[in-house]
Design a protein around this motif. Structure first.
Motif, PDB file in Angstrom:
ATOM      1  N   VAL A  66      14.184  -5.628   4.622  1.00 41.33           N
ATOM      2  CA  VAL A  66      13.408  -6.453   3.703  1.00 41.33           C
ATOM      3  C   VAL A  66      13.838  -7.909   3.815  1.00 41.33           C
ATOM      4  O   VAL A  66      15.028  -8.216   3.766  1.00 41.33           O
ATOM      5  CB  VAL A  66      13.592  -5.959   2.250  1.00 41.33           C
ATOM      6  N   THR A  72       6.004  -3.934  10.950  1.00 42.20           N
ATOM      7  CA  THR A  72       6.423  -5.007  10.060  1.00 42.20           C
ATOM      8  C   THR A  72       5.207  -5.485   9.279  1.00 42.20           C
ATOM      9  O   THR A  72       4.182  -5.833   9.871  1.00 42.20           O
ATOM     10  CB  THR A  72       7.051  -6.171  10.844  1.00 42.20           C
ATOM     11  N   TYR A 104       8.343 -13.316  -1.814  1.00 41.29           N
ATOM     12  CA  TYR A 104       9.314 -12.257  -2.069  1.00 41.29           C
ATOM     13  C   TYR A 104       8.803 -11.265  -3.110  1.00 41.29           C
ATOM     14  O   TYR A 104       8.976 -10.055  -2.957  1.00 41.29           O
ATOM     15  CB  TYR A 104      10.633 -12.882  -2.526  1.00 41.29           C
ATOM     16  N   LEU A 144      14.245   0.670   5.820  1.00 42.04           N
ATOM     17  CA  LEU A 144      13.548  -0.567   5.466  1.00 42.04           C
ATOM     18  C   LEU A 144      14.440  -1.759   5.763  1.00 42.04           C
ATOM     19  O   LEU A 144      15.641  -1.725   5.476  1.00 42.04           O
ATOM     20  CB  LEU A 144      13.191  -0.589   3.979  1.00 42.04           C
ATOM     21  N   THR A 192       6.484  -8.898  -1.514  1.00 41.19           N
ATOM     22  CA  THR A 192       7.240  -8.007  -0.625  1.00 41.19           C
ATOM     23  C   THR A 192       7.898  -6.883  -1.421  1.00 41.19           C
ATOM     24  O   THR A 192       7.782  -5.701  -1.074  1.00 41.19           O
ATOM     25  CB  THR A 192       8.319  -8.796   0.145  1.00 41.19           C
ATOM     26  N   ARG A 198       8.479 -10.378   4.380  1.00 32.78           N
ATOM     27  CA  ARG A 198       8.186  -9.297   5.308  1.00 32.78           C
ATOM     28  C   ARG A 198       9.022  -8.061   4.986  1.00 32.78           C
ATOM     29  O   ARG A 198      10.073  -8.153   4.354  1.00 32.78           O
ATOM     30  CB  ARG A 198       8.439  -9.733   6.740  1.00 32.78           C
ATOM     31  N   CYS A 199       8.530  -6.937   5.458  1.00 32.22           N
ATOM     32  CA  CYS A 199       9.272  -5.681   5.343  1.00 32.22           C
ATOM     33  C   CYS A 199       9.003  -4.862   6.593  1.00 32.22           C
ATOM     34  O   CYS A 199       7.844  -4.555   6.903  1.00 32.22           O
ATOM     35  CB  CYS A 199       8.829  -4.909   4.101  1.00 32.22           C
ATOM     36  N   GLU A 200      10.062  -4.525   7.306  1.00 32.41           N
ATOM     37  CA  GLU A 200       9.934  -3.620   8.442  1.00 32.41           C
ATOM     38  C   GLU A 200      10.175  -2.203   7.934  1.00 32.41           C
ATOM     39  O   GLU A 200      11.171  -1.942   7.261  1.00 32.41           O
ATOM     40  CB  GLU A 200      10.936  -3.946   9.539  1.00 32.41           C
ATOM     41  N   VAL A 201       9.241  -1.320   8.243  1.00 36.76           N
ATOM     42  CA  VAL A 201       9.316   0.078   7.830  1.00 36.76           C
ATOM     43  C   VAL A 201       9.438   0.915   9.095  1.00 36.76           C
ATOM     44  O   VAL A 201       8.651   0.763  10.031  1.00 36.76           O
ATOM     45  CB  VAL A 201       8.055   0.488   7.029  1.00 36.76           C
ATOM     46  N   VAL A 214       7.527  -2.753  -1.433  1.00 35.46           N
ATOM     47  CA  VAL A 214       8.674  -1.858  -1.260  1.00 35.46           C
ATOM     48  C   VAL A 214       8.727  -0.841  -2.397  1.00 35.46           C
ATOM     49  O   VAL A 214       8.929   0.359  -2.165  1.00 35.46           O
ATOM     50  CB  VAL A 214       9.992  -2.656  -1.165  1.00 35.46           C
TER      51      VAL A 214
END
Length: 77
Positions: A36, A5, A11, A34, A14, A40-43, A18
């Motif tokens: 979003v 993360t 935003y 992803l 973020t 935050r962004c979890e990959v 992305v």
């Protein structure tokens, strides 16, 4: 899977991450999952065809870290 993360100020930052990640991983023909949010962004990388993690997952995860590091090193607007 390889998951991380990444955290951002807002935003806009973020989504910039992305978009940069999408450009790089698309060139590798390897597309992560992803999640979003505002800051935050979890990959999550995995290779469905091998049922786990491949070398390409590690390569693309390193690319994601590099994109994030470049963002952190650049001055705020």
């Amino acid at each position: 899977a390889i998951a991380r993360t990444y955290r951002f100020r807002d935003y806009h930052e973020t989504i910039a991450f992305v978009n940069a990640l999408a450009w790089v991983v698309h060139a590798e023909d390897h597309h992560p999952d992803l999640v979003v949010g505002y800051d935050r962004c979890e990959v999550r990388f995995s290779t469905h065809s091998v049922g786990g993690i491949s070398d390409n997952d590690f390569i693309c995860a390193a690319e994601a870290d590099a994109i994030y590091a470049r963002r952190a090193a650049s001055p705020s607007p």
